[in-house]
Design a protein around this motif. Structure first.
Motif, short mmCIF file in Angstrom:
data_model
loop_
_atom_site.label_atom_id
_atom_site.label_comp_id
_atom_site.label_asym_id
_atom_site.label_seq_id
_atom_site.Cartn_x
_atom_site.Cartn_y
_atom_site.Cartn_z
N ALA A 447 49.36 17.01 23.78
CA ALA A 447 49.33 18.23 21.97
C ALA A 447 50.01 17.04 21.08
N GLY A 448 50.99 16.65 21.42
CA GLY A 448 51.73 16.07 20.15
C GLY A 448 50.82 15.26 19.98
N GLY A 449 49.76 14.18 20.24
CA GLY A 449 49.14 13.56 19.59
C GLY A 449 49.08 12.01 20.36
N ALA A 450 49.77 11.95 21.74
CA ALA A 450 49.86 10.94 21.98
C ALA A 450 48.57 10.37 22.67
N ASN A 451 48.39 9.15 23.21
CA ASN A 451 47.23 9.09 24.41
C ASN A 451 47.57 8.56 25.42
N VAL A 452 47.85 9.62 26.02
CA VAL A 452 48.32 9.84 27.71
C VAL A 452 46.94 10.73 28.45
N PHE A 453 46.50 9.60 29.53
CA PHE A 453 46.12 10.43 30.53
C PHE A 453 46.84 10.92 31.81
N PHE A 454 46.00 11.84 32.86
CA PHE A 454 46.57 12.53 34.08
C PHE A 454 46.21 11.29 34.53
N GLY A 455 46.95 10.96 36.19
CA GLY A 455 46.00 9.90 36.23
C GLY A 455 47.16 9.37 37.58
N ASP A 456 47.41 8.99 38.95
CA ASP A 456 48.37 8.21 39.87
C ASP A 456 48.15 7.20 39.22
N ALA A 457 49.25 6.67 38.70
CA ALA A 457 48.43 4.70 38.94
C ALA A 457 48.86 3.69 39.98
N GLY A 458 48.76 4.20 41.03
CA GLY A 458 49.24 4.02 42.22
C GLY A 458 47.75 3.35 42.68
N ARG A 459 46.73 4.30 42.42
CA ARG A 459 45.52 4.12 43.15
C ARG A 459 44.32 3.38 42.11
N ARG A 460 43.47 2.75 43.04
CA ARG A 460 43.06 1.36 42.08
C ARG A 460 41.92 1.81 41.64
N ASP A 461 40.91 3.40 42.03
CA ASP A 461 40.06 3.75 41.45
C ASP A 461 41.06 4.24 39.80
N ILE A 462 41.89 5.00 39.58
CA ILE A 462 42.71 5.62 38.94
C ILE A 462 43.08 3.89 37.54
N LEU A 463 42.89 2.80 38.36
CA LEU A 463 43.02 1.87 37.24
C LEU A 463 41.87 1.38 37.29
N LYS A 464 41.34 1.52 37.68
CA LYS A 464 39.78 0.23 37.39
C LYS A 464 39.71 1.46 35.95
#
Length: 656
Positions: A447-464
Motif C-alpha cells: 500500500a505504501g508503494g514498496a516492491n514486496v511480494f508474499f512468500g516463504d523464502a525457504g521454499r525453492r519454488d518461491i525462490l525460483k
C-alpha cells in the motif's frame, strides 16, 4: 485413558495434519477445520458421536471472533467510504437477502427459515477475500476498495442477524416487530452501559495492568472483558457474540488495541478452529453426496446473482466497468459468518439439518475456489469485457504474487532491516525486489508503494519464482539466525554465483553462515543496517564518496530516515513501549475524504504529531510535499508516527 481426552487428542492431531496439507496447496485453514469435523463426526468415523458436547467451547470461539471484529472495526474508514459502504454494500446485502429468501421459501415453505437462508448466502468471506487481496497486491487498488466496502457492510450486517435469528425462533404471542423493538431497546441499554464502562472504568484497569508488565494478566483481563460483555448481552436475552462485538468496538478506540489484538489472536484462532470443526461434524455426508449436483448448481446460481447485483449497483454509482466486474467476481462465495449463522439457526431449530448440510457444502466449495478466482480475476474480467465487445486495454496489469523479470537486488525478509535497505536502494534508483511471509506487513508495504511480494523464502519454488537463481546480489535479513541459515542453504543450492549478504543478530553463528556460502555476514542494530546498506551500494557500483556521504547524513540526522517501519503480526505491541515506536501506514483517500482538495498547511497534521512521508498518485511516488501541494481523490498518503498518532492522522485525513 479417558475416552473424551482420546477424542480431543485425535481431533487435534487430525486438525494439525489437515491444516498443514490445506495450507501447502494454498487453501484456507477454515476448510481444513471443516474437513476435520466431517471426518471425526458421526457420519464418517464416529469419533465424536455428539457434536453438542463441544458446543460451549465452540461458542467461545464465535465470541472471540466477534470481539476481534469489533477491535478491527474502523468507524472513520466506514464514514469516509460511506458512499460505497452504505450504498453498494447495503444495496447488495438487502437485495441479495430478499432474492435468496424468495428462492428459499419455494424450497422450505417457511418465511422465517427462508429469511435466515437469504441472510446467510448474502454474506461473503471477509477473511479469505481480504487475505487473498493482500497477498496478490490488490487491496489498495480501486477494485480492492470497492470489494472491501461491501465486506465492511456485510460484517456490520452480521450484528442485526445475531439479534433477529433468536427472535424468529420465538414461539410466544408477541409479534416479530414488537420483539425486534424490545430487542433494540435492550441493545441500546447494553451499548450505553458498555460504553460507560469502556470510557470510565476499563482504561484505568488496563493502565494498571500494563504498568505491572505481566503478559498473563493482560491476556486474562482481555478474555474476561470479552466474556463479561458477552454474558451481559446474554443476560438481556441477546446474543453473546453481540456483546463481544460491542466490547471490541469499545476497546478498539483505546491505546491498548494492538496489544489486545495480539493477545486474543491465539485463543481466537484455536477456538474458532474448534467451532468450524463442530460445523463440519454437522455436515451429513450422505445428504451432501446425494445432492452434490444441486450444491454445485446452487453455488453457481448464488455466485452469478451476487456477481450481477454488485456489477449493476457499482455501475449505477459510477464505478468503472472493470472494477465493478472484478468486485462482483471476488464476492461470489458464502463466508465464514455464514457458517456462524448456520450454526445459530440450527441451535434454534430454524433450519432442517439436511438443508444446513447443503448450505455448509455450498460454502466449502465457494471458499475453496476463491483463491483461484481472485488470483485470476483480471484475466477473467478482461475476457468478459472482450466477450461483451468492450475495450479492455485500460485494464490495470494483473497483480500476481511473483515478478515478471529479475531485479538487481533481491531482499529476503522485509522486516525493519529489510525495509531500511530498500529505502536506501530506492534513493539511488536501484531496482530491488523483496519477499516476506507476513501477510499484514506485505499488505501495508505494498500500500505504501514498496516492491514486496508474499512468500516463504525457504521454499525453492518461491525462490525460483522471484528469480533467485539469476540474481547477482541477495540480502537475507531475518532476525532468526537459524531461519537465515536455512534460507541461505536453499538460495546457495539454486545460485552458486550470487553475492549473498546475511544479517545476523550476533557473531555466534558467523562461521556457520560463511561455511554455508555467505559472501558477507553483518551484525544487527541500526549501525549494522548502515553497514549492510554500504555493502549493497558498493556492489551496485555507487561511488564510495556517495556511500560515505549517505551514511554520514543518516548518523548526523540521528537515523531520522531509518525511523518508521511497516508493522506486522509479529511486531511487539507492548503498551509500555509502543508509543516510542514509529509506524508507517498508507491511507487511501476516497472521494468523500476530508483531505481531498486541501493543502498540507490547511490540515495542520503537526498538531497530531504525524508526518507525511510521501504521496502515491497514479503509481507515481511524490516525496516533495510542499505547501502548494493539493490532495486528490485516490491518493495514497504514507503517514509516519506513533501507532496512536497514525490512527488519529488517518481519521483526520478521512473525516476531519
Amino acid at each position: 485413558m479417558n475416552s473424551g481426552f482420546t477424542d480431543v487428542l485425535l481431533l487435534l492431531a487430525l486438525a494439525v495434519v489437515l491444516v498443514w496439507g490445506f495450507r501447502r496447496v494454498r487453501l484456507p485453514a477454515i476448510l481444513a477445520y471443516l474437513a476435520a469435523g466431517l471426518i471425526a463426526g458421526p457420519y464418517i468415523t464416529g469419533w465424536i458421536a455428539d457434536p453438542n458436547e463441544y458446543h460451549f467451547v465452540a461458542e467461545l470461539g464465535v465470541v472471540l471472533l466477534l470481539f476481534s471484529l469489533g477491535l478491527e472495526f474502523s468507524l472513520p474508514k466506514m464514514i469516509a467510504m460511506r458512499k460505497l459502504v452504505f450504498g453498494l454494500g447495503a444495496g447488495q446485502v438487502v437485495i441479495c437477502t430478499i432474492l435468496f429468501a424468495l428462492l428459499a421459501v419455494l424450497l422450505l415453505d417457511d418465511w422465517a427459515a427462508a429469511f435466515v437462508v437469504g441472510g446467510i448466502v448474502a454474506l461473503s468471506s471477509t477473511a479469505v477475500v481480504i487475505k487473498q487481496l493482500a497477498e496478490s497486491g490488490q487491496l489498495t487498488t480501486k477494485k480492492g476498495q470497492v470489494t472491501v466496502s461491501v465486506l465492511l457492510f456485510q460484517d456490520l450486517a452480521v450484528v442485526p442477524m445475531l439479534i433477529i435469528i433468536p427472535l424468529l425462533a420465538a414461539t410466544n404471542d408477541i409479534s416479530i416487530w414488537e420483539s425486534l423493538g424490545l430487542a433494540l431497546l435492550k441493545g441500546a441499554g447494553v451499548v450505553i452501559l458498555l460504553m460507560a464502562i469502556g470510557k470510565w472504568v476499563l482504561p484505568h484497569i488496563f493502565k494498571e495492568i500494563a504498568r505491572l508488565r505481566t503478559d498473563e494478566l493482560f491476556v486474562l483481563a482481555t478474555l474476561l472483558v470479552a466474556l463479561v460483555a458477552g454474558g451481559l448481552t446474554h443476560l438481556f436475552g441477546l446474543s453473546m457474540a453481540l456483546g463481544a462485538f460491542l466490547a471490541g468496538m469499545m476497546l478498539g478506540e483505546s491505546k491498548y488495541k494492538h496489544q489486545l489484538e495480539a493477545d486474543i489472536r491465539p485463543f481466537r484462532d484455536i477456538l474458532m478452529g474448534l467451532f468450524f470443526i463442530t460445523v463440519g461434524m454437522q455436515l451429513n455426508l450422505d445428504v451432501f453426496l446425494r445432492n452434490m449436483h444441486w450444491v454445485i448448481l446452487a453455488m453457481l446460481v448464488i455466485g452469478v446473482v451476487k456477481f450481477f447485483i454488485i456489477r449493476g449497483l457499482a455501475g449505477l454509482m459510477g464505478e468503472r466497468r472493470e472494477d465493478s466486474w472484478a468486485a462482483g467476481l471476488m464476492l461470489f462465495q458464502m463466508g465464514e459468518f455464514g457458517f456462524v449463522l448456520v450454526s445459530l439457526a440450527l441451535t434454534y431449530q430454524l433450519l432442517p439439518p439436511d438443508f444446513a448440510s447443503l448450505l455448509v457444502g455450498i460454502g466449502v466449495f465457494g471458499m475453496a475456489l476463491t483463491p483461484v478466482i481472485i488470483q485470476r480475476n483480471n484475466a477473467i474480467v478482461k475476457k468478459l469485457l472482450n466477450w461483451r465487445g468492450k475495450k479492455a486495454e485500460d485494464l490495470p496489469k494483473e497483480a500476481i504474487p511473483t515478478p515478471e523479470k529479475p531485479s538487481r537486488v533481491l531482499i529476503l525478509g522485509f522486516g525493519r532491516v529489510g525495509q531500511t535497505v530498500s529505502r536506501f536502494l530506492r534513493a539511488e534508483d536501484i531496482d530491488y525486489l523483496a519477499i516476506d511471509h507476513d501477510p499484514r506487513r506485505v499488505q501495508e508495504a505494498q500500500a505504501g508503494g514498496a516492491n514486496v511480494f508474499f512468500g516463504d523464502a525457504g521454499r525453492r519454488d518461491i525462490l525460483k519464482a522471484v528469480y533467485a537463481d539469476k540474481a547477482a546480489l541477495i540480502i537475507i535479513s531475518f532476525a532468526e539466525d537459524d531461519r537465515a541459515i536455512a534460507v541461505l542453504k536453499s538460495v546457495r543450492s539454486l545460485n552458486e554465483r550470487a553475492e549473498i549478504i546475511v544479517r545476523s543478530r550476533d557473531d555466534m553463528k558467523l562461521s556457520v553462515m560463511m561455511d554455508e556460502g555467505a559472501t558477507q555476514v553483518v551484525p544487527d542494530t541500526l549501525e549494522a543496517s548502515l553497514m549492510l546498506v554500504s555493502q549493497v551500494l558498493r556492489r551496485s557500483a555507487i561511488p564510495i564518496r556517495r556511500i560515505l556521504s549517505q551514511l554520514d547524513k543518516a548518523r548526523r540526522e540521528h537515523y531520522g530516515d531509518m525511523h518508521g517501519f511497516y508493522p506486522g503480526e509479529t511486531t511487539d505491541m507492548d503498551p509500555e513501549k509502543i508509543d516510542r515506536l514509529t509506524f508507517l501506514h498508507a491511507v487511501a483517500l476516497p472521494e468523500q475524504a476530508f483531505a481531498v482538495g486541501k493543502k498540507p498547511r490547511e490540515l495542520e497534521l503537526d498538531d497530531i504529531k504525524v508526518k507525511i512521508k510521501s504521496v502515491r498518485r497514479n503509481d507515481e511516488e511524490l516525496t516533495e510535499i510542499d505547501d502548494d501541494f493539493t490532495f486528490a481523490e485516490d491518493d495514497v498518503v504514507l503517514l509516519a508516527g506513533s501507532p496512536r498518532a497514525v490512527e488519529e492522522g488517518e481519521s483526520y485525513l478521512l473525516n476531519g
